[in-house]
Design a protein around this motif. Sequence first.
Motif, PDB file in Angstrom:
ATOM      1  N   VAL A  79       7.872  28.052 -39.828  1.00  0.00           N
ATOM      2  CA  VAL A  79       8.448  29.005 -38.872  1.00  0.00           C
ATOM      3  C   VAL A  79       9.491  28.263 -38.030  1.00  0.00           C
ATOM      4  O   VAL A  79       9.175  27.712 -36.980  1.00  0.00           O
ATOM      5  CB  VAL A  79       7.373  29.635 -37.969  1.00  0.00           C
ATOM      6  CG1 VAL A  79       7.998  30.698 -37.076  1.00  0.00           C
ATOM      7  CG2 VAL A  79       6.240  30.223 -38.799  1.00  0.00           C
ATOM      8  N   PRO A  80      10.735  28.231 -38.485  1.00  0.00           N
ATOM      9  CA  PRO A  80      11.758  27.549 -37.693  1.00  0.00           C
ATOM     10  C   PRO A  80      12.353  28.480 -36.638  1.00  0.00           C
ATOM     11  O   PRO A  80      12.216  29.699 -36.723  1.00  0.00           O
ATOM     12  CB  PRO A  80      12.820  27.210 -38.746  1.00  0.00           C
ATOM     13  CG  PRO A  80      12.727  28.350 -39.723  1.00  0.00           C
ATOM     14  CD  PRO A  80      11.264  28.762 -39.740  1.00  0.00           C
ATOM     15  N   GLY A  81      12.990  27.898 -35.646  1.00  0.00           N
ATOM     16  CA  GLY A  81      13.784  28.679 -34.704  1.00  0.00           C
ATOM     17  C   GLY A  81      15.242  28.651 -35.145  1.00  0.00           C
ATOM     18  O   GLY A  81      15.628  27.862 -36.008  1.00  0.00           O
ATOM     19  N   PRO A  97      14.799  38.006 -35.796  1.00  0.00           N
ATOM     20  CA  PRO A  97      16.017  38.674 -35.341  1.00  0.00           C
ATOM     21  C   PRO A  97      17.280  37.982 -35.829  1.00  0.00           C
ATOM     22  O   PRO A  97      18.301  38.648 -36.095  1.00  0.00           O
ATOM     23  CB  PRO A  97      15.905  38.627 -33.816  1.00  0.00           C
ATOM     24  CG  PRO A  97      14.883  37.610 -33.510  1.00  0.00           C
ATOM     25  CD  PRO A  97      13.944  37.591 -34.668  1.00  0.00           C
ATOM     26  N   ALA A  98      17.241  36.660 -35.986  1.00  0.00           N
ATOM     27  CA  ALA A  98      18.408  35.946 -36.509  1.00  0.00           C
ATOM     28  C   ALA A  98      18.694  36.373 -37.956  1.00  0.00           C
ATOM     29  O   ALA A  98      19.853  36.517 -38.358  1.00  0.00           O
ATOM     30  CB  ALA A  98      18.186  34.444 -36.436  1.00  0.00           C
ATOM     31  N   PHE A  99      17.635  36.575 -38.729  1.00  0.00           N
ATOM     32  CA  PHE A  99      17.777  37.021 -40.121  1.00  0.00           C
ATOM     33  C   PHE A  99      18.499  38.367 -40.180  1.00  0.00           C
ATOM     34  O   PHE A  99      19.459  38.542 -40.931  1.00  0.00           O
ATOM     35  CB  PHE A  99      16.392  37.114 -40.756  1.00  0.00           C
ATOM     36  CG  PHE A  99      16.356  37.679 -42.140  1.00  0.00           C
ATOM     37  CD1 PHE A  99      16.545  36.872 -43.247  1.00  0.00           C
ATOM     38  CD2 PHE A  99      16.128  39.037 -42.349  1.00  0.00           C
ATOM     39  CE1 PHE A  99      16.509  37.396 -44.543  1.00  0.00           C
ATOM     40  CE2 PHE A  99      16.088  39.576 -43.634  1.00  0.00           C
ATOM     41  CZ  PHE A  99      16.279  38.750 -44.733  1.00  0.00           C
ATOM     42  N   PHE A 100      18.051  39.319 -39.361  1.00  0.00           N
ATOM     43  CA  PHE A 100      18.673  40.642 -39.383  1.00  0.00           C
ATOM     44  C   PHE A 100      20.075  40.615 -38.789  1.00  0.00           C
ATOM     45  O   PHE A 100      20.976  41.329 -39.256  1.00  0.00           O
ATOM     46  CB  PHE A 100      17.790  41.652 -38.651  1.00  0.00           C
ATOM     47  CG  PHE A 100      16.600  42.084 -39.452  1.00  0.00           C
ATOM     48  CD1 PHE A 100      16.750  42.906 -40.561  1.00  0.00           C
ATOM     49  CD2 PHE A 100      15.324  41.643 -39.130  1.00  0.00           C
ATOM     50  CE1 PHE A 100      15.664  43.306 -41.325  1.00  0.00           C
ATOM     51  CE2 PHE A 100      14.227  42.026 -39.886  1.00  0.00           C
ATOM     52  CZ  PHE A 100      14.391  42.858 -40.990  1.00  0.00           C
ATOM     53  N   THR A 137      25.193  33.163 -46.915  1.00  0.00           N
ATOM     54  CA  THR A 137      26.390  33.833 -46.383  1.00  0.00           C
ATOM     55  C   THR A 137      26.419  33.828 -44.861  1.00  0.00           C
ATOM     56  O   THR A 137      27.473  34.046 -44.260  1.00  0.00           O
ATOM     57  CB  THR A 137      26.473  35.291 -46.883  1.00  0.00           C
ATOM     58  OG1 THR A 137      25.318  36.022 -46.406  1.00  0.00           O
ATOM     59  CG2 THR A 137      26.514  35.352 -48.401  1.00  0.00           C
ATOM     60  N   PHE A 138      25.278  33.575 -44.215  1.00  0.00           N
ATOM     61  CA  PHE A 138      25.275  33.545 -42.745  1.00  0.00           C
ATOM     62  C   PHE A 138      24.609  32.295 -42.157  1.00  0.00           C
ATOM     63  O   PHE A 138      24.406  32.214 -40.950  1.00  0.00           O
ATOM     64  CB  PHE A 138      24.631  34.814 -42.160  1.00  0.00           C
ATOM     65  CG  PHE A 138      23.231  35.112 -42.616  1.00  0.00           C
ATOM     66  CD1 PHE A 138      22.132  34.527 -42.000  1.00  0.00           C
ATOM     67  CD2 PHE A 138      23.006  36.017 -43.654  1.00  0.00           C
ATOM     68  CE1 PHE A 138      20.845  34.817 -42.410  1.00  0.00           C
ATOM     69  CE2 PHE A 138      21.705  36.323 -44.078  1.00  0.00           C
ATOM     70  CZ  PHE A 138      20.626  35.719 -43.451  1.00  0.00           C
ATOM     71  N   ILE A 139      24.282  31.320 -42.997  1.00  0.00           N
ATOM     72  CA  ILE A 139      23.798  30.023 -42.505  1.00  0.00           C
ATOM     73  C   ILE A 139      24.880  28.995 -42.794  1.00  0.00           C
ATOM     74  O   ILE A 139      25.352  28.885 -43.930  1.00  0.00           O
ATOM     75  CB  ILE A 139      22.485  29.616 -43.200  1.00  0.00           C
ATOM     76  CG1 ILE A 139      21.369  30.613 -42.883  1.00  0.00           C
ATOM     77  CG2 ILE A 139      22.063  28.207 -42.770  1.00  0.00           C
ATOM     78  CD1 ILE A 139      20.071  30.371 -43.643  1.00  0.00           C
ATOM     79  N   ILE A 188      23.974  31.608 -38.311  1.00  0.00           N
ATOM     80  CA  ILE A 188      22.971  30.650 -37.824  1.00  0.00           C
ATOM     81  C   ILE A 188      23.624  29.282 -37.930  1.00  0.00           C
ATOM     82  O   ILE A 188      24.031  28.853 -39.009  1.00  0.00           O
ATOM     83  CB  ILE A 188      21.688  30.701 -38.656  1.00  0.00           C
ATOM     84  CG1 ILE A 188      21.012  32.076 -38.525  1.00  0.00           C
ATOM     85  CG2 ILE A 188      20.722  29.602 -38.229  1.00  0.00           C
ATOM     86  CD1 ILE A 188      19.752  32.240 -39.363  1.00  0.00           C
ATOM     87  N   ILE A 189      23.712  28.576 -36.786  1.00  0.00           N
ATOM     88  CA  ILE A 189      24.499  27.343 -36.737  1.00  0.00           C
ATOM     89  C   ILE A 189      23.645  26.090 -36.539  1.00  0.00           C
ATOM     90  O   ILE A 189      24.163  24.973 -36.650  1.00  0.00           O
ATOM     91  CB  ILE A 189      25.577  27.434 -35.634  1.00  0.00           C
ATOM     92  CG1 ILE A 189      24.935  27.598 -34.250  1.00  0.00           C
ATOM     93  CG2 ILE A 189      26.529  28.584 -35.926  1.00  0.00           C
ATOM     94  CD1 ILE A 189      25.928  27.549 -33.098  1.00  0.00           C
ATOM     95  N   ALA A 190      22.357  26.239 -36.249  1.00  0.00           N
ATOM     96  CA  ALA A 190      21.456  25.091 -36.092  1.00  0.00           C
ATOM     97  C   ALA A 190      20.021  25.600 -36.037  1.00  0.00           C
ATOM     98  O   ALA A 190      19.773  26.809 -35.972  1.00  0.00           O
ATOM     99  CB  ALA A 190      21.786  24.292 -34.824  1.00  0.00           C
TER     100      ALA A 190
END
Length: 344
Positions: free
Chosen positions: A213-215, A89-92, A326-328, A101-103
């Motif tokens: 598989v990270p969180g 869900p973080a990817f989408f 672009t979002f990490i 995504i900040i950590a």
Amino acid sequence: MKAKRVYAIGVLVLVFLVWSSVGLAAGLEKVRASHQPCMHALPTILCQKLGWFKELGIDVSFHYYSSGMPQVEAGLAGEWDVGAIGTSPAFFAGMRHNFPIIACSNDESVTNNVMVRKKDYKRLTQNPKKALKGTTWLVSTISTGHHVVLAYLDSIGLPERDIKIVHMEQPAILSAFIAGQGDVAQTWAPFNYLHEREGEVVLAHGKMVNTVVPGAVIATKKFANEHPDLVAKWLQGYMKGVHYMISEPFKSAKYLQDYYKEVGIDLTYEEVLKEFKLRPLFGIYDQLMLFSREETPYSTYDKWIDSLGDFYLKVKRIKEKPDVRTFITDKFLKMVEADMMKMR
């Protein structure tokens, strides 16, 4: 008369203390944190219970969601500001809505499992490609768990089209598999500990098939843009919780056990301790290394999330991969590091 005077002074002191505490709480800036029934909610819980957020000058409220996509939808509706979530869900959320995504909350590679009944294990592992063809798999589809399923199938040379996948959420998979439905169950923590109680065994997990598989720890685009200082303050508290979990796993496990019980997952203390043994956590400097692009164009964490893009291309959920950079971002981790250095 003296007793009355003492009583009156005591009342005035009590009124002053209550007024002061209300005033202090009113002066704290509000942050809304979103979480699921997962270990990565614990840093926020620890900060709330131990008063660390208030020390940072923020008042953090806890917002609970059963899974990732409803959590993202609630974020789009403006119901929360920051939180921890699965990387699918973080990817989408990042690709479609620019949620940063900040950590990294933890490494879930060993607790994203493909499980079978113990009586079937030997038969299914002697010649897995042949034995698993035509079998029914209970899977939470388009998830990091589904990613592990495909990685395992690739490792044995069995195409996804040669099995039958039935979509279910994790609680439903548990109930259905116990009732005898399906041949293989895709599970993740903490539900896999309940599967183990039923005599089920691990056929494969992410690490076994070279799939990390990270969180993810995220913020909404709006809150990150408008209140970067509050995102950093919350993340500083969250990281303090992570450091506590690393240094005090036995005490932390009791807090996590209580949380799981509150959300309807009744695990023994020994089962909860497995979370700390099987799911590596990353302190602030490990996080900065994971997110660093100083020596390579893509950070380690970028590569982990980019592999999800490959997965979603393969299952035709997306038409082209986004540039995950672009979002990490390590912007907020660096802000946390700077604040920690000032406090020394």
